[in-house]
Design a protein around this motif. Sequence first.
Motif, PDB file in Angstrom:
ATOM      1  N   LEU A  19      13.474   9.542-142.481  1.00 16.63           N
ATOM      2  CA  LEU A  19      14.879   9.378-142.117  1.00 16.63           C
ATOM      3  C   LEU A  19      14.965   9.197-140.601  1.00 16.63           C
ATOM      4  O   LEU A  19      14.543  10.077-139.846  1.00 16.63           O
ATOM      5  CB  LEU A  19      15.686  10.599-142.561  1.00 16.63           C
ATOM      6  CG  LEU A  19      17.206  10.460-142.648  1.00 16.63           C
ATOM      7  CD1 LEU A  19      17.592   9.375-143.656  1.00 16.63           C
ATOM      8  CD2 LEU A  19      17.837  11.790-143.028  1.00 16.63           C
ATOM      9  N   LEU A  20      15.489   8.053-140.172  1.00 18.23           N
ATOM     10  CA  LEU A  20      15.621   7.760-138.743  1.00 18.23           C
ATOM     11  C   LEU A  20      16.912   8.333-138.202  1.00 18.23           C
ATOM     12  O   LEU A  20      17.838   8.661-138.948  1.00 18.23           O
ATOM     13  CB  LEU A  20      15.582   6.242-138.523  1.00 18.23           C
ATOM     14  CG  LEU A  20      14.337   5.507-139.022  1.00 18.23           C
ATOM     15  CD1 LEU A  20      14.543   4.000-138.938  1.00 18.23           C
ATOM     16  CD2 LEU A  20      13.105   5.916-138.225  1.00 18.23           C
ATOM     17  N   ILE A  21      16.984   8.420-136.886  1.00 17.33           N
ATOM     18  CA  ILE A  21      18.198   8.918-136.245  1.00 17.33           C
ATOM     19  C   ILE A  21      18.478   8.071-135.008  1.00 17.33           C
ATOM     20  O   ILE A  21      17.542   7.560-134.375  1.00 17.33           O
ATOM     21  CB  ILE A  21      18.035  10.410-135.881  1.00 17.33           C
ATOM     22  CG1 ILE A  21      19.382  11.029-135.496  1.00 17.33           C
ATOM     23  CG2 ILE A  21      17.017  10.597-134.763  1.00 17.33           C
ATOM     24  CD1 ILE A  21      19.332  12.535-135.395  1.00 17.33           C
ATOM     25  N   GLY A  22      19.739   7.875-134.678  1.00 26.17           N
ATOM     26  CA  GLY A  22      20.109   7.095-133.500  1.00 26.17           C
ATOM     27  C   GLY A  22      20.114   7.966-132.249  1.00 26.17           C
ATOM     28  O   GLY A  22      19.074   8.387-131.753  1.00 26.17           O
ATOM     29  N   ILE A  23      21.307   8.251-131.725  1.00 27.63           N
ATOM     30  CA  ILE A  23      21.455   9.180-130.609  1.00 27.63           C
ATOM     31  C   ILE A  23      21.927  10.504-131.189  1.00 27.63           C
ATOM     32  O   ILE A  23      23.064  10.600-131.653  1.00 27.63           O
ATOM     33  CB  ILE A  23      22.465   8.669-129.563  1.00 27.63           C
ATOM     34  CG1 ILE A  23      22.130   7.247-129.128  1.00 27.63           C
ATOM     35  CG2 ILE A  23      22.494   9.608-128.360  1.00 27.63           C
ATOM     36  CD1 ILE A  23      20.864   7.098-128.357  1.00 27.63           C
ATOM     37  N   ARG A  75      19.347   4.371-142.373  1.00 28.29           N
ATOM     38  CA  ARG A  75      18.446   5.315-141.715  1.00 28.29           C
ATOM     39  C   ARG A  75      17.102   5.485-142.413  1.00 28.29           C
ATOM     40  O   ARG A  75      16.193   6.073-141.843  1.00 28.29           O
ATOM     41  CB  ARG A  75      19.141   6.665-141.586  1.00 28.29           C
ATOM     42  CG  ARG A  75      20.421   6.609-140.735  1.00 28.29           C
ATOM     43  CD  ARG A  75      21.153   7.929-140.754  1.00 28.29           C
ATOM     44  NE  ARG A  75      20.341   8.986-140.195  1.00 28.29           N
ATOM     45  CZ  ARG A  75      20.645  10.284-140.296  1.00 28.29           C
ATOM     46  NH1 ARG A  75      21.728  10.658-140.943  1.00 28.29           N
ATOM     47  NH2 ARG A  75      19.847  11.194-139.763  1.00 28.29           N
ATOM     48  N   LEU A  76      16.958   5.020-143.621  1.00 22.65           N
ATOM     49  CA  LEU A  76      15.693   5.193-144.340  1.00 22.65           C
ATOM     50  C   LEU A  76      14.682   4.116-143.952  1.00 22.65           C
ATOM     51  O   LEU A  76      15.036   2.951-143.828  1.00 22.65           O
ATOM     52  CB  LEU A  76      15.933   5.146-145.848  1.00 22.65           C
ATOM     53  CG  LEU A  76      16.533   6.390-146.513  1.00 22.65           C
ATOM     54  CD1 LEU A  76      16.776   6.119-147.989  1.00 22.65           C
ATOM     55  CD2 LEU A  76      15.637   7.608-146.333  1.00 22.65           C
ATOM     56  N   LEU A 128      12.968  12.000-138.510  1.00 22.59           N
ATOM     57  CA  LEU A 128      12.324  11.657-137.242  1.00 22.59           C
ATOM     58  C   LEU A 128      13.295  11.832-136.084  1.00 22.59           C
ATOM     59  O   LEU A 128      14.498  12.012-136.283  1.00 22.59           O
ATOM     60  CB  LEU A 128      11.803  10.219-137.295  1.00 22.59           C
ATOM     61  CG  LEU A 128      10.760   9.918-138.375  1.00 22.59           C
ATOM     62  CD1 LEU A 128      10.330   8.458-138.317  1.00 22.59           C
ATOM     63  CD2 LEU A 128       9.542  10.833-138.236  1.00 22.59           C
ATOM     64  N   SER A 129      12.777  11.750-134.868  1.00 16.74           N
ATOM     65  CA  SER A 129      13.597  12.005-133.670  1.00 16.74           C
ATOM     66  C   SER A 129      14.169  10.740-133.044  1.00 16.74           C
ATOM     67  O   SER A 129      14.900  10.822-132.064  1.00 16.74           O
ATOM     68  CB  SER A 129      12.756  12.739-132.617  1.00 16.74           C
ATOM     69  OG  SER A 129      12.221  13.923-133.144  1.00 16.74           O
ATOM     70  N   HIS A 130      13.796   9.566-133.596  1.00 16.04           N
ATOM     71  CA  HIS A 130      14.227   8.303-133.002  1.00 16.04           C
ATOM     72  C   HIS A 130      14.666   7.327-134.092  1.00 16.04           C
ATOM     73  O   HIS A 130      14.570   7.632-135.282  1.00 16.04           O
ATOM     74  CB  HIS A 130      13.085   7.684-132.182  1.00 16.04           C
ATOM     75  CG  HIS A 130      12.488   8.618-131.182  1.00 16.04           C
ATOM     76  ND1 HIS A 130      13.166   9.036-130.060  1.00 16.04           N
ATOM     77  CD2 HIS A 130      11.268   9.218-131.132  1.00 16.04           C
ATOM     78  CE1 HIS A 130      12.386   9.855-129.354  1.00 16.04           C
ATOM     79  NE2 HIS A 130      11.230   9.980-129.998  1.00 16.04           N
ATOM     80  N   SER A 131      15.085   6.156-133.670  1.00 19.93           N
ATOM     81  CA  SER A 131      15.459   5.098-134.620  1.00 19.93           C
ATOM     82  C   SER A 131      14.281   4.169-134.879  1.00 19.93           C
ATOM     83  O   SER A 131      14.451   3.044-135.332  1.00 19.93           O
ATOM     84  CB  SER A 131      16.649   4.300-134.078  1.00 19.93           C
ATOM     85  OG  SER A 131      16.313   3.698-132.835  1.00 19.93           O
ATOM     86  N   PHE A 132      13.089   4.629-134.576  1.00 25.11           N
ATOM     87  CA  PHE A 132      11.848   3.880-134.800  1.00 25.11           C
ATOM     88  C   PHE A 132      10.733   4.901-134.990  1.00 25.11           C
ATOM     89  O   PHE A 132      10.917   6.110-134.731  1.00 25.11           O
ATOM     90  CB  PHE A 132      11.538   2.953-133.620  1.00 25.11           C
ATOM     91  CG  PHE A 132      11.612   3.645-132.289  1.00 25.11           C
ATOM     92  CD1 PHE A 132      10.521   4.344-131.778  1.00 25.11           C
ATOM     93  CD2 PHE A 132      12.790   3.609-131.539  1.00 25.11           C
ATOM     94  CE1 PHE A 132      10.594   5.003-130.563  1.00 25.11           C
ATOM     95  CE2 PHE A 132      12.873   4.268-130.320  1.00 25.11           C
ATOM     96  CZ  PHE A 132      11.773   4.957-129.834  1.00 25.11           C
ATOM     97  N   CYS A 133       9.570   4.438-135.445  1.00 23.93           N
ATOM     98  CA  CYS A 133       8.447   5.340-135.715  1.00 23.93           C
ATOM     99  C   CYS A 133       7.525   5.406-134.506  1.00 23.93           C
ATOM    100  O   CYS A 133       6.954   4.398-134.101  1.00 23.93           O
ATOM    101  CB  CYS A 133       7.692   4.856-136.956  1.00 23.93           C
ATOM    102  SG  CYS A 133       8.687   4.962-138.457  1.00 23.93           S
ATOM    103  N   PHE A 134       7.404   6.596-133.962  1.00 23.52           N
ATOM    104  CA  PHE A 134       6.643   6.859-132.747  1.00 23.52           C
ATOM    105  C   PHE A 134       5.526   7.836-133.112  1.00 23.52           C
ATOM    106  O   PHE A 134       5.781   8.865-133.757  1.00 23.52           O
ATOM    107  CB  PHE A 134       7.589   7.450-131.695  1.00 23.52           C
ATOM    108  CG  PHE A 134       7.062   7.475-130.298  1.00 23.52           C
ATOM    109  CD1 PHE A 134       6.650   6.308-129.676  1.00 23.52           C
ATOM    110  CD2 PHE A 134       7.009   8.664-129.593  1.00 23.52           C
ATOM    111  CE1 PHE A 134       6.176   6.332-128.373  1.00 23.52           C
ATOM    112  CE2 PHE A 134       6.534   8.702-128.293  1.00 23.52           C
ATOM    113  CZ  PHE A 134       6.119   7.533-127.684  1.00 23.52           C
TER     114      PHE A 134
END
Length: 321
Positions: free
Chosen positions: A19-23, A96-97, A181-187
Amino acid sequence: MLLPHSYINISFFQPPAFLLIGIPGLEAAHGWISIPFSSMYTVALTGNCLILLAIRKTAILHQPMYYFLSMLALTDMGLTLSTLPTTLGVLWFDHRLIDFNACLVQMFFLHTFSVVESSVLLAMSFDRFLAISNPLRYAAILTNNVIIRIGLAIVTRATVSLFPVPFLLKRLNFCPDKTLLSHSFCFHPDVMRRACDDITINILYGLYVVASTASIDSLLIALSYALILRTVLGLASPRERVRALNTCVSHILRVLVFYIPVIGVSIIHRFGKHLSPIVHALVAYVYLLVPPVLNPIIYSVKSKPIREAMLKILRKKGQGS
């Protein structure tokens, strides 16, 4: 007879999706936040595309310095495109997925383009050293074949360095309740900390990649400029010194724009766990978006040949429409 759910022992778990997240904390304002993000993505892609077109269509720019610049512009476009779909998907549509394997693919390309960018900046510093210290043999040394080999070596180095990373993550047992996750992309540092297994190998390999790429590159760039400075100080004429240093200004700015956010992200992820999630998100976006956005701005402002070639293309486009 089937066992009750509470008795089932799940010994290995990989989430079907993250699950991604924006700000974080500003979800309600994502619509407004998407406007500057969309603008930055547009500037990054359009500006770097203009640099590529300018170098391709202008014969006077068919020189080693500008070939390396075209590599940098192409890398910035790749870095931008690697995060654009998920970031704008989160901000525009609240999508977000991201599938587990798609996440690993995005992570691989994101970090690969970062390593490529670091390597290209190192190649550009070597180019500047050679042009200033040995101008008479500059073109004879950096032939088209040599530049192509350097480009292939850069891509090979980045690919080989990052290739094991997704497989090291796939062997891990992830926590079912830690898929956010902590971002809107995979880090990479973010994804590996969602595992319930021992991630020592992942941490050590990540440190090895950083040490063997960006760290070495930054030291060699610093060494290149120390040698450049020694060469410049040996020139008799003050005007020649200034002219020689002026050819390096764009590259120096570009090195700072890349490495300062890289250092910031590294420090935040290792020592800034107590900081607000908003700080983590903003530093990561600066690391990924600011260098591609500023690349065409820096070179169009500081390099007259690039600026004139870009303006010529824009004028032709305007007349054609």
